[in-house]
Enzyme design. Structure first.
Site, PDB file in Angstrom:
ATOM      1  N   ASP A 194      -2.605  29.823 -81.727  1.00 13.40           N
ATOM      2  CA  ASP A 194      -3.559  29.807 -82.645  1.00 13.40           C
ATOM      3  C   ASP A 194      -5.050  29.535 -81.841  1.00 13.40           C
ATOM      4  O   ASP A 194      -5.187  29.501 -80.703  1.00 13.40           O
ATOM      5  CB  ASP A 194      -3.381  28.238 -83.475  1.00 13.40           C
ATOM      6  CG  ASP A 194      -4.370  28.085 -84.830  1.00 13.40           C
ATOM      7  OD1 ASP A 194      -4.893  29.090 -85.207  1.00 13.40           O
ATOM      8  OD2 ASP A 194      -4.485  26.991 -85.028  1.00 13.40           O
ATOM      9  N   ASP A 220      -1.247  23.249 -83.570  1.00 14.75           N
ATOM     10  CA  ASP A 220      -1.826  21.841 -83.794  1.00 14.75           C
ATOM     11  C   ASP A 220      -1.995  21.236 -85.021  1.00 14.75           C
ATOM     12  O   ASP A 220      -2.346  20.269 -85.271  1.00 14.75           O
ATOM     13  CB  ASP A 220      -2.975  21.498 -82.517  1.00 14.75           C
ATOM     14  CG  ASP A 220      -4.352  21.982 -83.184  1.00 14.75           C
ATOM     15  OD1 ASP A 220      -4.056  23.031 -83.950  1.00 14.75           O
ATOM     16  OD2 ASP A 220      -5.300  21.914 -82.849  1.00 14.75           O
ATOM     17  N   ASP A 231       0.522  25.650 -88.665  1.00 16.17           N
ATOM     18  CA  ASP A 231       1.221  26.027 -87.827  1.00 16.17           C
ATOM     19  C   ASP A 231       2.777  25.580 -87.966  1.00 16.17           C
ATOM     20  O   ASP A 231       3.647  26.379 -87.450  1.00 16.17           O
ATOM     21  CB  ASP A 231       0.775  25.650 -86.515  1.00 16.17           C
ATOM     22  CG  ASP A 231      -0.580  26.167 -86.096  1.00 16.17           C
ATOM     23  OD1 ASP A 231      -0.993  27.073 -86.443  1.00 16.17           O
ATOM     24  OD2 ASP A 231      -1.328  25.278 -85.696  1.00 16.17           O
TER      25      ASP A 231
END
Length: 826
Positions: free
Chosen positions: A321, A558, A562
Site C-alpha cells: 500500500d 496498515d 487492506d
C-alpha cells in the site's frame, strides 16, 4: 476421553453463562469494580485458550514422547537384553537432541510470549463512570466498551449509544459495509470501518462467535503447513512405516537363514534401522525455526504464524500500500486551493472556517482526518444536524449543517460525472505527489451514503505523505532479488505512481485507475500494470487472488481497507502503527513499523530454508544408503555389515555436527524449486555411491572369506570417506567458515579412530581389506562425481522447462556426454 472432557467443560461454561445473573449498566457508567471482580471470580472473561498455544509441559511431553524416541527406546532395551552395551552410543545423541530442542523451544516461547503481551490488542471500557484502557482478554460479561474506527470487535455485543459502519466479510464472506444503530447486534471478529459507539458486551470467551469460528478453523487447518515442514513430515511418516517390517525381515534372515547368533542378528538389524532414521533432522528443523523466530523477535518482528518465515523466503511478488509502507504513516496538510467557480469565490474567505467546522464533527480515527484537524482550527460553535463517516468503499464523508450538506473525499467519487470538468484545476498537484481531497457543497439532502445530486467543489485540500527515507534502498534490494512489486492503493493513481517512482519502484509510471476496470479486466490488468489507484477493499482482495495463481504473494498494509487482501495473500505483513484489526489479521507484525526490516525478514527466511535444505541432504545420504543396503542384504541373503556404534560415529561427524554448524551460516540465496526435490538432488548421489561401494565390499568379503570385523571396519571407513565427499560438495563454494567445519569434523573422526576405536567397534584390519578399501575409495570418488553430474544435469533440464519422460531425459544426458567427448577429442 480428552475430547469428551473438553466438550463437558465447554458445555458447563455455556450453562454457567446462561444461569448467571445479568447486569444492565448505563452506557456512561458501566460496571462497578465489585461487579467486575464478581465476573472474574465466575471466569466470565474474554480469555480463550488458543489451540495452537503450547505450555512448557506440552513442549516437554511432545519432544520426549515421539514415535522415533519410542523406536530408539525399544532398540536400546533389545541391546541391553543381548548385553551389547557399547552399541548404545546413539542414546546420548538422542537425549542431547531432545534436551536442546526442549530448551530452545521453551526459550523461544518465552521471548515470543513477552512480545505478544506487548502487542496485545487494547480496548476502552467504561467502569465506575470512568473510561479506562484494558487488554481485550480482560473484558467481562456485561462490560460497556467503546468501539471506534479501525478496531476489531473482540466479543459479541449490542450497540447502546452511537452508530457504526461494520465490515463482517471475515465472518460471512460478504464485502458490504453494514450500518449498526442502537439495539443492533455486533459479531465478534468483524471490524469497524467508521464511527464510534458504546456497546454492551453480550457474550465473551468461548461463547463469542469469533471464538467458536476460530477454534473450528484452527482444528480444520491444523494440517496446513509450509512446504518444507509438510515434506519432512511425509518423509518421516514413510520412514516410520517401512522400518518395522524391514527390521523384522532383517532379523529373521540373519537369525533363521544366515545362522547368526541372536546377539549378532539384533545388532545388525539395529544398525540398519538406526541408519534409516533421520533422528536429528526434525529436531534440527524445530530448533532452527525457533531460533529464527527468536532472532526476529529481538529485531521487533512478531510472527503470528511460523510458516510465514518460509513463505516470505519464497515470495517473488510483493503487494504494498502507499500510505504507511512507501510513505510515512504521518500526513500533513500543505495547502488548500480555491476552486474556480462562482460559489467557491463567494465562500473563499470563509472556506477555512467551513472545513474547520466540518472537521470538528468528524472523529479523528484516521491519519487523514488527524492532519485536517491539525491544520484547520478556525471552527465556530455551529452545531451539525447529521453526519456520515468516511468509508473505504465510498471514499468520502459528509456533514449536514443548517446552510447545506458538505462533502469531503476523493475527487473522482465525489465529483463523478463532473470530474473531467474540474480535473485540470488539481491534476498538476496530483502529478507532484500530493494527495488531493475535494471539499464541496452537495445540492440535495444526504441521508445515506449515496451521492445522487451534483457536488459543487469549493476547494482542494493538498495533503503530503513524506516517502520513508529507507524506502528506495528497500525497493532496490527487492529489485536485485528479482521480487516484483505491485502498488495497490485507494488514492489517486497519478499520485501513487509519482510517489512509487520517487521510491525507486520499477515501472511505477505504468499505472491504472481501478475504478475504471470491470471484473473481466482484472486478470489482464494485474499482469500489465504496476500501480493501481482508487482500489476498493474487495478489488484488492481479487487482485491478490489473481496474482497468487502464478506467484507466491506477500501483502503489506496498515489499514482496514487492506485486511481482506492480507487474508488472501500467502503471507501478510502489518505495520504496528496501523489499526488493531489489521495487526490481528496479519501473520507478521513490524512492531516498530519500519518497512526497511523487510530485507532482514526475507534474508532470515532464506537462511533457514536453504540451511535446512542443505542439512536435510546430509541426513538423507545415510537414510538412502541404509535403506538400499538393507534391501540388498535381504535380496542376496547377506548380513548387514555395520554396528549401531559405527553408524553413530558416521552420523556424528559427517551429518549431525556439520549440519548444525552449517545451519548457523548466513545464506541469502534465492529459494528455487521444490524442497524435497532440491534435497534429493544432493542426497541421492551420495546414498547410491555408499550403497555401491559398501555393497561391493560386502560381496567381496563373502567371496574372499574375510573376517566380519574387517568388513565392518572397512565399511565404516568407506562411509566416512563418502560422507566427507558429500560434505565437501555441499559446502561449495568453499569459504573459511565451511573449511573450518570440514577440518573440525575430520579432527573429530581422527580422534575417535585413534582413542575411541573400541567404543565405536573399530579394529585393525588385515592387508587384503586395506587394498580393497583403497580401490573402492577411488571408485567411490569417481562414482560420486558421475552421479552428481548426472543429477545436476537432470535438474537443469527440468528447470529449462523441458517436459521429458525419464527415458527421454536419460537420452538427452547421454547425448550431452557424447558432445562433451567430441569437444575433448577435437
Amino acid at each position: 476421553m480428552k475430547k469428551w472432557m473438553n466438550r463437558v467443560k465447554k458445555s458447563n461454561e455455556t450453562k454457567l453463562v446462561a444461569e448467571v445473573p445479568r447486569f444492565s449498566p448505563d452506557y456512561d457508567q458501566g460496571l462497578t469494580t465489585k461487579e467486575v471482580e464478581e465476573r472474574f471470580n465466575q471466569s466470565l472473561t474474554n480469555k480463550t485458550l488458543d489451540p495452537s498455544f503450547k505450555t512448557n509441559h506440552q513442549i516437554v511431553i511432545e519432544n520426549i514422547f515421539t514415535y522415533f524416541n519410542l523406536i530408539f527406546l525399544i532398540l536400546a532395551l533389545l541391546l541391553c537384553l543381548v548385553e551389547s552395551y557399547k552399541n548404545l552410543t546413539f542414546l546420548p545423541v538422542i537425549i542431547a537432541n531432545t534436551g536442546i530442542a526442549i530448551y530452545q523451544e521453551i526459550r523461544s516461547k518465552k521471548i515470543l510470549d513477552r512480545l505478544s503481551v506487548l502487542n496485545m490488542a487494547k480496548i476502552t471500557v467504561v467502569r465506575d463512570g470512568q473510561e479506562q484502557e484494558i487488554n481485550t482478554e480482560e473484558l467481562v460479561l456485561d462490560d460497556i466498551a467503546i468501539l471506534k474506527t479501525g478496531e476489531q470487535i473482540p466479543a459479541d455485543a449490542i450497540v447502546r449509544q452511537g452508530k457504526l459502519q461494520v465490515n463482517e466479510s471475515l465472518l460471512t464472506g460478504e464485502p458490504d459495509e453494514i450500518t449498526k444503530n442502537v439495539g443492533d447486534e455486533l459479531m465478534s471478529g468483524s471490524f469497524i470501518v467508521s464511527g464510534k459507539a458504546y456497546v454492551h458486551i453480550e457474550k465473551v470467551g468461548y461463547d463469542s462467535y469469533i471464538s467458536k469460528l476460530t477454534m473450528r478453523a484452527k482444528q480444520m487447518g491444523k494440517g496446513e503447513q509450509s512446504e518444507m515442514i509438510s515434506s519432512l513430515n511425509k518423509l518421516i511418516k514413510w520412514i516410520g512405516i517401512i522400518i518395522i517390517p524391514l527390521g523384522i525381515t532383517l532379523f529373521s534372515q540373519s537369525f533363521f537363514i544366515n545362522g547368526n547368533t541372536f546377539k549378532e542378528s539384533i545388532v545388525s538389524m539395529e544398525a540398519a534401522l538406526i541408519g534409516m532414521i533421520p533422528e536429528g533432522l526434525y529436531l534440527l528443523t524445530t530448533i532452527t525455526l525457533a531460533m529464527s523466530a527468536t532472532r526476529l523477535a529481538k529485531e521487533r518482528v512478531l510472527l503470528h504464524d511460523m510458516k510465514s518465515i518460509e513463505t516470505l523466503a519464497r515470495v517473488n511478488l510483493l503487494c504494498v500500500d502507499k500510505t504507511g509502507t512507501i510513505t510515512e504513516n504521518e500526513m500533513s496538510v500543505q495547502n488548500v486551493i480555491i476552486a474556480k467557480n462562482d460559489l467557491a469565490k463567494e465562500k473563499s474567505a470563509m472556506l477555512p472556517q467551513l472545513i474547520s467546522d466540518y472537521a470538528k464533527e468528524m472523529a479523528d480515527d484516521n491519519q487523514t482526518m488527524k492532519a485536517i484537524k491539525t491544520y484547520f482550527k478556525e471552527y465556530t460553535a455551529k452545531e451539525a444536524i447529521s453526519s456520515l463517516p468516511f468509508s473505504s468503499v465510498q471514499k468520502y464523508s459528509s456533514v449536514t449543517f443548517p446552510e447545506g450538506v458538505f462533502v469531503l473525499g476523493a475527487p473522482e467519487l465525489v465529483l463523478r460525472e463532473a470530474y473531467k470538468e474540474y480535473k485540470t484545476e488539481f491534476s498538476s498537484y496530483a502529478k507532484e505527489g500530493y494527495r488531493v481531497l475535494v471539499f464541496g457543497l452537495y445540492e440535495g439532502e444526504l441521508k445515506k451514503a449515496e451521492l445522487v445530486e451534483r457536488v459543487i467543489p469549493l476547494g482542494y485540500i493538498l495533503i503530503e505523505n513524506p516517502i520513508r527515507k529507507e524506502a528506495p534502498e528497500t525497493f532496490n534490494y527487492f529489485k536485485k532479488q528479482r521480487v516484483s512489486i505491485k502498488v495497490i492503493s485507494g488514492d489517486n493513481p497519478q499520485t501513487v505512481s509519482n510517489v512509487a517512482r520517487k521510491a525507486g519502484i520499477v515501472d511505477a509510471e505504468n499505472y491504472v485507475d481501478a475504478s475504471t476496470l470491470t471484473e473481466n479486466d482484472y486478470l489482464e490488468a494485474v499482469e500489465t500494470y504496476t500501480v493501481f489507484g482508487r482500489v476498493n477493499p474487495e478489488q484488492k482482495k481479487k487482485f491478490v487472488q489473481l496474482l497468487k495463481q502464478k506467484n507466491t504473494v506477500a501483502m503489506t498494509g496498515d489499514g482496514i481497507n487492506d485486511i481482506l487482501a492480507m487474508k488472501e495473500a500467502d503471507c501478510s505483513i502489518a505495520m504496528a502503527s496501523g489499526n488493531e484489526a489489521t495487526i490481528q489479521a496479519a501473520q507478521v507484525v513490524l512492531l516498530d513499523s519500519d518497512f526497511s526490516r523487510m530485507p532482514e525478514i526475507v534474508a532470515e527466511g532464506r537462511r533457514v530454508v536453504n540451511n535446512i535444505e542443505r542439512s536435510a541432504s546430509l541426513f538423507l545420504v545415510k537414510n538412502i544408503f541404509s535403506f538400499l543396503l538393507s534391501l540388498f542384504s535381504i535380496l542376496f541373503a547377506l548380513t548387514y555389515p555395520l554396528e549401531p556404534s559405527q553408524i553413530t560415529l558416521i552420523s556424528l561427524f559427517t551429518i549431525g555436527l556439520p549440519s548444525f554448524l552449517l545451519a548457523l551460516e548466513e545464506n541469502k540465496n534465492r529459494i528455487e524449486g521444490k524442497f524435497i526435490l532440491n534435497v534429493m538432488e544432493k542426497a541421492v548421489p551420495g546414498g547410491i555411491t555408499d550403497m555401491m561401494v559398501v555393497g561391493t565390499l560386502v560381496v567381496g568379503g563373502v567371496i574372499l572369506e574375510l573376517n566380519k570385523t574387517d568388513v565392518s571396519t572397512a565399511s565404516t571407513m568407506l562411509l566416512i570417506a563418502v560422507g566427507f565427499l558429500v560434505l565437501y560438495k555441499i559446502c561449495q563454494p568453499l569459504n573459511r567458515f565451511r573449511l573450518r567445519i570440514i577440518l573440525l569434523c575430520a579432527g573429530g573422526i581422527l580422534f575417535s579412530i585413534l582413542f575411541l576405536h573400541k567404543l565405536f567397534a573399530l579394529s585393525t584390519i588385515s592387508p587384503v581389506p586395506v587394498l580393497l578399501l583403497l580401490i573402492l575409495f577411488f571408485a567411490a570418488e569417481s562414482i560420486f562425481r558421475q552421479l552428481t553430474n548426472f543429477s545436476e544435469k537432470y535438474v537443469l533440464l527440468k528447470k529449462e522447462g523441458q517436459k521429458r519422460t525419464v527415458i527421454e531425459s536419460l537420452k538427452a544426458l547421454f547425448f550431452i556426454k557424447l558432445e562433451e567427448k567430441d569437444r575433448q577429442s577435437d
